[in-house]
Design an enzyme around this catalytic site. Structure first.
Site, PDB file in Angstrom:
ATOM      1  N   CYS A  95       0.834  -1.207   0.000  1.00  0.00           N
ATOM      2  CA  CYS A  95       0.000   0.000   0.000  1.00  0.00           C
ATOM      3  C   CYS A  95       0.868   1.257   0.000  1.00  0.00           C
ATOM      4  CB  CYS A  95      -0.976  -0.036   1.182  1.00  0.00           C
ATOM      5  SG  CYS A  95      -2.293   1.178   1.008  1.00  0.00           S
ATOM      6  N   GLU A 232     -11.410 -12.202   7.514  1.00  0.00           N
ATOM      7  CA  GLU A 232     -11.888 -12.190   6.131  1.00  0.00           C
ATOM      8  C   GLU A 232     -13.350 -11.761   6.031  1.00  0.00           C
ATOM      9  OE1 GLU A 232     -12.036 -15.975   4.154  1.00  0.00           O
ATOM     10  OE2 GLU A 232     -11.922 -15.072   2.155  1.00  0.00           O
TER      11      GLU A 232
END
Lengths: 267, 988
Positions: A95, A232
């Site tokens: 990122c 998740e």
């Protein structure tokens, strides 16, 4: 011996702790080091096999995401970093870390021009910060970090992840097998720029690239945010299915695979 | 000579496209717009250096730049440049300056600077300069920004835009002024209300000191035999403000000697802790910047919620940024320093489609910001503050009511994490010692945020000071936060730490001085943003991102070196002592010398008399709508019930790697009321957070409003798999007109409910805050005076610790054929409900929902057993919008069909209208889905609790509700529901 990873931090980097945890969990040894401490003693870089620049918001994205932190590296650590990159060692930028690697010129380093900016991560097409889960297709054979991964479910969280390169550079990235991940649908079919499958408008749905050696990876999605089963998106449904089947619930998240590949490279 | 560098984006220029869209939406006919970043560098460099600077500040792959020359390639009619006003924090300029210094190994001197502006070239049809000026005013905020417009001709003539250096030029003011309090009573009161007079007749801004306070101060200085200085008066006004001392909550109220805080809130916590005995999980309540509870054998979690209402009304973006990073500092300032791990928000604003203007003055020159502008601004603010700080924001809500139109309520909260022991001592204890150095770190001090504390203790009007606005700098704070909670704390480098919030160092230093008994401050040592700031302003300025420390002399050197290496500015500004006095020197002269006791406890205690009138409200007359499918689709698209996923997606809710249940749940991505976070990857222990707000019920009854807020916050925790035995609450009261006996009576009634329900549920309050004057006073479009008060609002935040994250429960049904159950009874409780507002706005009715705590408690305990046994596959508790909305949200979350029979719903009274049954807001109910194999086990467990199977989950995508006569009264599908649920804020 456990491979040693240096995790850079400071000036708004904010994912250093979970990134370090992922390396340790997968059998490595991780040390979080403030960039100013590294600048004070640049030669300590040679103590490590892996360099990770985690996600974050260095300098608040002022003057372009990753730019100011990259400038700090270029102004003070160029020689050591380029030297590190050219050895049989591994580097990952996640990122904001990818934005920093791109601005430092460590990826894609086409024509072995390490240190030259060749790609840009521009403002998301939605012009907004996007925090959502994406599906990623591994498209590189040479990338060390993504070995044995086909499809991976990972979140993105960024305002500037719109990958861009001029066509000459882009073609070489593709020719050299340097595209590591592309955003795809859950069934692996191409996103074809469609939002939110491709969350930022990245050219050719590119989510991650490597350098020509396959040892340096820059990726927008966050593997360190899928470190546990319960991280998740949609885990609750998986849980219910497993419970009804009478199966045990897993503990680890699949993002760990990326870190495991790096640690395994040295074992 | 100064230089100007303009950076242009040459590909994927999203920002220019967005600008064109924005300008077009403002009603201008725009063909083309182009945005450039401008750096004005107020320091001389040669051409080669400028080239290197420009290359560094731009990206060669995607951008181009111009140095000291106007853009001659762009076709445009007007150029619009927006920059900051002098003295306003310019973060990007700060980074640019640091980058240039590092690049050229040079140093900017005091007079040298960098400034950024955004330059937009606009081409359109028949545009006028006046229009572009107007456009600029819509894009910028005049309180903090300046606008400069040039026509194409003017641009050509001047050879581009101007070199503008926004510098703050203050006249030297080396001394404190003496203030004469021996003035006529009328003048004295004016001094308290409007502030100290300047020489030119203007006033310095509200002190918010009333008659009694003024006379107490006057008497003190008569005893001291001298006149006070301006800084002494300002300091007392800050310390004694409603905002800091919570004078209303501390006051004797009617015949309750202890007052609201001690007599209700604190009392509840005390009793609960006693009752829990060795199961008490509180470690630090009501005494620190946050409250702290046990997480596990090694860790404590902290919680705190704050509001930033007045600043957000004037500058929503800045107000919300400084709100969220401010409450983060309440975490960093807990004990010896906790790490922020969860951010929370709550935005109470007017309806965004309400475009009827409000003005702050009769002349209509000062228009209040519209609800939409405020809404968008505060969303942006928490985005900027939260995302840049690397703290996840999984928890939050939006709440709309006409009462929030003039003054919004902007809630922000933060959960933190700290080891139970730091260097062998309990982490929540700290004490400054005599001889310790007073050290401030972080941002520099400017005029920003002067009178924030006294200002928020007054209603918002035209006289509200613009300097109350503060600009946040999240990265400066992130550096500070990391240096403290990740390094200095564990190196044992300080004895005490606190946040500089309201009142700035005047409050933080004086507050910490209480721990040892006095202090002496050299005010000229405080680092300033610009020279010549008056001493009283330095003392009370609320410039952001600062914290105050007590550092033992022998550790000072190590501390200062660490801060320097982390890019955090730190400065010794004085010393703590035990003289019982708070003394300030400036330029070698003593300008403040107050007894510590008087400063902190000299204020006379207020006595409050209240009244309470039970009002009768008109009931809505509307008949049951013919088509309830349409009604449900209308309801689910109402702002208070619909999706706000555009906020959830733009807030990073997964950073730090602990996300379990986030803001959007199930395949349908439905906004849920609770969130779950697992702070450590190695253990399954997790934190459940939720919030309860039911302010509309205050239109009818504040006692039941508060009861419902508490029950909502608690049962959301239970529905998510939380543990009632390990749940803590926080109270945030946001009241209005708190000088009116009736409003105070309503307040007392709510406080009574806070006591009653918390003690029943045994959920202690660990921290709280109040904001008492949330009223807007201004003028409507006809020039008539208008006062808009918020509905009396209580936000209850709940936090629970659970031992196994995998036992948390999400809202989405999991599989077809799962059974749908409702637990709890429904009554006709639609008073001030969302449905009544939909039927006939303004007719609240009277049947406000009530909570039976005994029944609730039994139900919640059973629910927890079911959680423990993993019997529940999904759960969501009905709240606003009742059963109808809850069922729809569940079906959409699972993206599965649902068949429901409304006749099966257990009722505590006859309900002969299907719409009432569907939308009643009765509390203490759950709608759950379960595995059909678990039917018997589930029903046995809940045998003593009202419950019923009301339907099942289906494979198809139909959503049907069977009515009283056996036929479907609602018949739609998941796709249609989802479209309606998501359409309201689709364009945001």
């Amino acid at each position: 011996m456990k491979p040693k990873a240096i995790i850079l931090t400071g000036y708004g980097i904010n994912c250093e702790e979970e990134t370090a945890w992922c390396f340790e969990k997968t059998g490595g040894e991780a040390e979080i080091v403030h960039i100013n401490d590294l600048i004070e003693n640049p030669n300590r870089l040679s103590d490590y096999q892996i360099l990770a620049i985690p996600g974050g918001f260095s300098y608040g994205d002022d003057t372009g995401s990753g730019n100011a932190y990259a400038n700090k590296i270029k102004n003070n650590l160029t020689e050591q970093i380029i030297n590190f990159a050219k050895q049989d060692k591994l580097i990952i930028g996640i990122c904001n870390g990818f934005q920093i690697l791109a601005n430092t010129g460590l990826v894609p380093a086409i024509d072995d021009k390490y240190g030259e900016r060749q790609v840009a991560l521009m403002r998301n097409k939605t012009a907004r910060y996007e925090c959502r889960w994406t599906w990623l297709k591994n498209t590189s054979k040479k990338c060390v970090w993504t070995r044995d991964i086909d499809l991976l479910h990972l979140p993105v969280a960024h305002g500037e992840g719109n990958f861009y390169a001029e066509s000459e550079i882009l073609n070489k990235i593709k020719e050299n097998d340097q595209v590591a991940f592309k955003y795809v649908n859950e069934d692996s079919s191409p996103a074809n720029q469609k939002f939110p499958i491709n969350p930022n408008g990245a050219l050719e749905d590119i989510a991650a690239i490597t350098d020509p050696s396959g040892r340096i990876l820059g990726m927008m999605p966050h593997p360190e945010r899928f470190l546990a089963f319960t991280n998740e998106e949609g885990w609750e449904l998986k849980k219910e299915r497993l419970i009804r089947e009478g199966s045990a619930l897993p503990k680890d998240g699949e993002g760990l695979k990326i870190f495991k590949n790096a640690v395994q490279y040295f074992l | 000579m100064a230089h100007r560098i303009e950076v242009y984006t040459k590909v994927n220029d999203t920002r220019s496209e967005i600008m064109k869209k924005k300008l077009t939406s403002l009603g201008f006919s725009i063909n083309e717009s182009k945005v450039a970043d401008v750096y004005t560098i107020n320091k001389d460099f040669n051409q080669d250096e400028l080239d290197r600077i420009a290359k560094t500040l731009s990206n060669p792959v995607s951008q181009t730049y111009l140095i000291d020359q106007p853009n001659k390639e762009i076709e445009f009619d007007f150029a619009l440049e927006i920059g900051f006003l002098p003295g306003v924090t310019d973060n990007e300029a700060h980074t640019a300056k640091e980058t240039i210094e590092d690049l050229l190994k040079t140093k900017f001197e005091d007079e040298q600077s960098v400034h950024t502006t955004k330059l937009t070239f606009i081409k359109g049809t028949n545009l006028t300069e006046k229009q572009i000026q107007q456009a600029g005013e819509s894009l910028a905020n005049k309180l903090i920004q300046r606008i400069h417009v040039k026509s194409h001709d003017q641009f050509e003539k001047d050879n581009g835009m101007d070199l503008n250096i926004p510098k703050v030029n203050l006249k030297p003011h080396p001394k404190a002024d003496k203030i004469d309090l021996n003035i006529p009573e009328e003048e004295l009161l004016k001094l308290g209300k409007k502030g100290i007079p300047n020489k030119d007749g203007t006033r310095r801004g509200p002190l918010a000191l009333d008659k009694e306070y003024l006379h107490t101060i006057k008497a003190y200085f008569e005893k001291e035999g001298r006149q006070p200085t301006d800084i002494e008066l300002e300091s007392l006004a800050q310390t004694w403000s409603e905002h800091c001392k919570h004078t209303i909550f501390a006051a004797k109220i009617d015949d309750n000697e202890e007052g609201l805080y001690k007599g209700y809130i604190k009392k509840a916590t005390k009793e609960i802790r006693n009752k829990k005995g060795d199961k008490d999980f509180c470690v630090s309540v009501f005494k620190d910047n946050s409250g702290g509870i046990i997480f596990d054998e090694n860790w404590v979690i902290t919680d705190k919620a704050e509001t930033h209402n007045s600043p957000s009304a004037l500058d929503p973006l800045g107000g919300a940024v400084t709100g969220i990073v401010g409450v983060n500092r309440d975490t960093i300032g807990f004990g010896l320093g906790a790490k922020p791990i969860i951010n929370k928000y709550g935005f109470c604003v007017g309806y965004p489609d309400d475009e009827e203007p409000l003005y702050r003055n009769k002349e209509h020159t000062e228009r209040a910001l519209s609800p939409k502008r405020i809404f968008e601004g505060v969303i942006d603010g928490v985005n900027t503050g939260g995302n840049q700080s690397g703290i996840p924001t999984p928890q939050g809500f939006v709440y709309f009511d006409d009462g929030y139109k003039g003054k919004p309520l902007i809630f922000v909260g933060t959960v933190g994490l700290i080891p139970r022991e730091v260097n062998g001592k309990p982490s929540w204890e700290k004490q400054a010692k005599p001889g310790d150095k007073v050290v401030v770190i972080g941002g520099r001090v400017g005029q920003d945020g002067i009178h924030g504390a006294t200002f928020s203790s007054e209603a918002l009007s035209a006289g509200s000071p613009a300097t109350a606005v503060q600009i946040g700098d999240p990265i400066t704070q992130k550096k500070l936060s990391d240096a403290i909670v990740k390094e200095a704390r564990d190196l044992d480098l300080y004895n005490s730490i606190t946040d500089c919030g309201a009142g700035g160092i005047s409050c933080s230093v004086a507050e910490m001085a209480k721990e040892c008994g006095g202090c002496i401050v050299e005010l000229d040592k405080v680092p300033l943003k610009y020279p010549n700031l008056e001493p009283w302003k330095i003392w009370i300025s609320e410039s952001q991102e600062r914290m105050t420390f007590a550092i033992p002399p022998e550790k000072l050197d190590t501390f200062m070196k660490l801060m320097e290496k982390r890019g955090v500015e730190a400065k010794v500004i004085g010393e703590f002592n035990d003289t019982d006095r708070c003394v300030i020197n400036f330029n070698g002269e003593t300008i403040m010398d107050l007894e510590m006791d008087f400063l902190h406890d000299g204020l006379p205690r207020k006595e409050i008399t209240t009244t309470y009138t039970q009002k009768q409200h008109e009931e809505p007359f509307a008949e049951k709508p013919e088509n309830l499918t349409k009604t449900l689709l209308d309801m689910i698209s109402r702002p208070n019930l619909c999706s706000y996923q555009f906020i959830s997606y733009q807030y990073d809710h997964i950073v730090q790697g602990g996300a379990v249940i986030g803001p959007l749940q199930g395949k349908g991505k439905i906004n849920g009321p609770s969130s779950v976070t697992k702070p450590f990857p190695d253990t399954e222990k997790a934190i459940v957070c939720s919030q309860g707000i039911t302010a509309k019920y205050s239109h009818i009854d504040t006692y039941h409003m508060a009861a419902c807020a508490i029950d909502t916050a608690v049962r959301n925790i239970i529905a998510t798999g939380g543990d009632l035995q390990h749940t803590a609450l926080m109270d945030n009261f946001c009241w209005c007109s708190s000088n009116e006996p009736e409003r105070l009576g309503q307040l007392k009634s709510a406080a009574q409910a806070c006591y009653d329900y918390a003690t029943k549920y045994e959920t202690p309050y660990i921290s709280g805050k109040d904001s008492m004057f949330n009223d807007f006073k201004g003028f409507d479009s006809q020039g008539n005076p208008i006062k808009i008060s918020v509905p009396p609002t209580l936000l209850i935040s709940s936090t629970s610790v659970i031992s196994d994250a995998t036992k948390s429960i999400s809202i989405d049904p999991k599989f077809p054929n799962d059974l749908v159950y409702i637990i709890g009874e429904t009554a006709i409780e639609l008073g001030a409900s969302e449905y009544f507002e939909y039927l006939e706005k303004g007719k609240y009715g009277n049947s406000v929902p009530k909570v039976d705590a005994e029944k609730a408690l039994k139900m919640y305990r059973k629910f927890q057993e079911a959680t423990e046994k993993r019997l529940i596959a999904s759960a969501l508790s009905p709240s606003a919008g009742g059963i109808g909305i809850t069922l729809a949200k569940k079906a959409m979350a699972g993206q599965l069909g649902m068949e429901i029979d409304l006749t099966k719903i257990p009722k505590s009274q006859d309900i002969n209208r299907e719409d009432y049954l569907l939308f009643s807001e009765s509390q203490t109910r759950f709608i759950v889905t379960i595995n059909p194999d678990k039917k018997e086990e589930f029903e046995t467990l809940f045998a003593q609790i009202p419950h019923a199977q009301i339907g099942k989950i289906t494979e198809n995508d139909k959503f049907t509700l069977k009515g009283f006569n056996g036929s479907n009264i609602v018949d739609t599908d998941i796709k249609t529901l989802t479209e309606n649920y998501k359409r309201t804020f689709n364009s945001y």
